[in-house]
Write an enzyme that holds these catalytic residues in place. Structure first.
Site, PDB file in Angstrom:
ATOM      1  N   PHE A 135       0.862  -1.182   0.000  1.00  0.00           N
ATOM      2  CA  PHE A 135       0.000   0.000   0.000  1.00  0.00           C
ATOM      3  C   PHE A 135       0.895   1.226   0.000  1.00  0.00           C
ATOM      4  CE2 PHE A 135      -2.301   3.544   1.790  1.00  0.00           C
ATOM      5  CZ  PHE A 135      -3.445   3.532   1.014  1.00  0.00           C
ATOM      6  N   ASP A 220       9.334   2.733   1.735  1.00  0.00           N
ATOM      7  CA  ASP A 220       8.156   3.482   2.167  1.00  0.00           C
ATOM      8  C   ASP A 220       8.001   3.245   3.665  1.00  0.00           C
ATOM      9  OD1 ASP A 220       5.658   4.373   2.904  1.00  0.00           O
ATOM     10  OD2 ASP A 220       4.654   3.671   1.082  1.00  0.00           O
ATOM     11  N   LYS A 250       2.667   9.790   8.089  1.00  0.00           N
ATOM     12  CA  LYS A 250       1.839   9.452   9.257  1.00  0.00           C
ATOM     13  C   LYS A 250       2.313  10.011  10.611  1.00  0.00           C
ATOM     14  CE  LYS A 250      -1.026   5.763   7.543  1.00  0.00           C
ATOM     15  NZ  LYS A 250      -0.631   5.247   6.228  1.00  0.00           N
TER      16      LYS A 250
HETATM   17  C1  LIG Z   1      -0.810   5.520   4.846  1.00  0.00           C
HETATM   18  C2  LIG Z   1       0.243   5.090   3.904  1.00  0.00           C
HETATM   19  C3  LIG Z   1       0.483   5.777   2.707  1.00  0.00           C
HETATM   20  C4  LIG Z   1      -0.382   6.924   2.233  1.00  0.00           C
HETATM   21  O1  LIG Z   1      -0.361   8.003   3.111  1.00  0.00           O
HETATM   22  P1  LIG Z   1      -1.548   9.103   3.009  1.00  0.00           P
HETATM   23  O2  LIG Z   1      -1.129  10.161   3.990  1.00  0.00           O
HETATM   24  O3  LIG Z   1      -2.809   8.411   3.384  1.00  0.00           O
HETATM   25  O4  LIG Z   1      -1.579   9.598   1.614  1.00  0.00           O
HETATM   26  C5  LIG Z   1       1.516   5.351   1.911  1.00  0.00           C
HETATM   27  N1  LIG Z   1       2.293   4.306   2.261  1.00  0.00           N
HETATM   28  C6  LIG Z   1       2.104   3.624   3.420  1.00  0.00           C
HETATM   29  C7  LIG Z   1       3.008   2.493   3.778  1.00  0.00           C
HETATM   30  C8  LIG Z   1       1.062   3.976   4.268  1.00  0.00           C
HETATM   31  O5  LIG Z   1       0.852   3.276   5.380  1.00  0.00           O
END
Ligand SMILES: *Cc1c(COP(=O)(O)O)cnc(C)c1O
Length: 397
Positions: A135, A220, A250
């Site tokens: 994700f 990420d 986050k």
């Molecule tokens: C939440 C998340 C995103 C996206 O972040 P947003 O602030 O919702 O756009 C991307 N990568 C990972 C691993 C995430 O947990």
């Protein structure tokens, strides 16, 4: 349905489904709904509220910065953004990358990934290798890197030339990466998939494979970074891994929207003047918020506390036979249930005064504030068997 729920349904786009609760107030790891019910927040705004709700240091930093200088655009610079960039580079530095990084600030995780995606294009290559179960966000570029068919399908064709390989399988990765690969993007743990932890050595192998082909390694750490894993990064400051790109968001602002793309070593200068931009990114208030979060994590020893508390929670939750597997590091915890009852378990937890999340039908995720008290953790562990009793039909255990 309360009046507010009805108004939500009428005024808000129906992208999230109808939320279960209307929350009105938070303090520490506790939140209150509009009926006055109190909950221990074990989700923390999905791994965001590192300092819980209403932390005085965060409130003070945001208030002071907003009173001093709120927004200036990127035609001007401010000290908080420079200081935060320096601090993030210090926190991510490894033996091989220290001192040679550059930062691009954004307002969200998806935007941090968009920035990194554009960095990868500046290698002159266009191919990306990502993982199944990944994700990376919902904007078109980030979605192109996200595996889930249900998210992608309605929006195809998506940008990019992306190959998905099984997560945690170094051989499959080695087979997919070629001299035409621009980058490999991986989460150190897959959060949205229900907290999947790859085998030991997987990320170091990814580093070795990408280096062999001149491809970038992009981690990420949007969910796993900024202390969540009991370290500043779940993998990005492991000297054996030394990534080229790291994206965070986050937990970074503790609830104030901010993300960042960190580019290290030679990747630091791939984006050139005019290549990218944002109006809000690097806003002084957001940067002051992030500096306050980092300051509290350092001053209160929250990395160590996160590691210890996470272990205690995992051990306690695993003790029930209806939990077949417990995964995660620090305070990012995934549980597999013996039946596909995660929605029922989340509802039973809520009825018992605890907010947890059910990312897949058989998995529960918890990602509480790093300031969760022992008292709250103990209360949840004590309530856990009865939460499962309420959710599981009959006596499955
Ligand atoms: C939440 C998340 C995103 C996206 O972040 P947003 O602030 O919702 O756009 C991307 N990568 C990972 C691993 C995430 O947990």
């Amino acid at each position: 349905m309360s009046d507010l729920q009805g108004r939500y349904a009428q005024a808000m786009m129906n992208t999230f489904g109808q939320p279960r609760l209307a929350l009105v107030r938070g303090a520490g790891a506790h939140v209150w709904d509009d009926a006055g019910n109190e909950y221990v927040d074990l989700l923390g705004g999905i791994a965001v509220n590192a300092l819980g709700h209403g932390h005085p240091a965060l409130v003070e930093a945001v208030t002071r910065q907003l009173q001093t200088l709120g927004h200036i655009s990127n035609l001007f610079l401010s000290e908080p953004q420079v200081e935060l960039a320096e601090k993030l580079l210090e926190l991510v530095s490894t033996g091989s990358t220290s001192g040679s990084g550059r930062v691009f600030f954004t307002n969200s995780g998806a935007e941090a990934n968009e920035a990194a995606f554009k960095v990868t294009r500046r290698t002159g290559r266009t191919r990306i290798v990502a993982a199944e179960g990944s994700f990376h966000g919902r904007t078109m570029g980030a979605l192109a890197l996200t595996a889930k068919a249900a998210y992608r399908g309605p929006f195809e064709p998506l940008p990019g030339d992306v190959t998905f390989v099984p997560y945690g399988d170094a051989q499959a990765l080695a087979a997919a990466v070629t001299d035409e690969t621009a980058a490999v993007i991986l989460e150190p743990m897959q959060g949205e998939a229900g907290v999947l932890v790859p085998p030991d050595g997987y990320l170091a192998e990814a580093r070795r494979i990408t280096a062999e082909h001149g491809a970038l390694l992009w981690l990420d750490e949007i969910q796993t970074g900024m202390g969540r894993a009991g370290a500043w990064f779940a993998a990005a400051n492991d000297p054996g891994v030394a990534p080229d790109l790291v994206t965070v968001a986050k937990g970074l602002g503790g609830g104030f929207p901010i993300g960042a793309c960190l580019a290290l070593g030679d990747a630091a200068t791939l984006l050139e003047p005019g290549n990218h931009g944002t109006t809000f990114g690097g806003n002084p208030v957001a940067c002051a918020a992030a500096l306050a979060v980092i300051g509290v994590i350092e001053a209160e020893g929250l990395l160590e506390r996160t590691a210890v508390l996470g272990q205690k929670l995992r051990d306690g939750l695993a003790a029930d036979p209806r939990v077949t597997e417990v995964r995660g590091v620090g305070l990012l915890i995934g549980l597999t249930l013996s039946a596909s009852l995660s929605a029922e378990v989340a509802a039973a937890a809520q009825a018992a005064g605890f907010i947890v999340n059910n990312p897949t039908p058989e998995r529960i995720r918890i990602a509480p504030p790093l300031v969760l008290t022992d008292e709250d953790a103990n209360a949840f562990l004590a309530a856990w068997p009865s939460i499962l009793d309420a959710a599981f039909p009959g006596d499955v255990s």
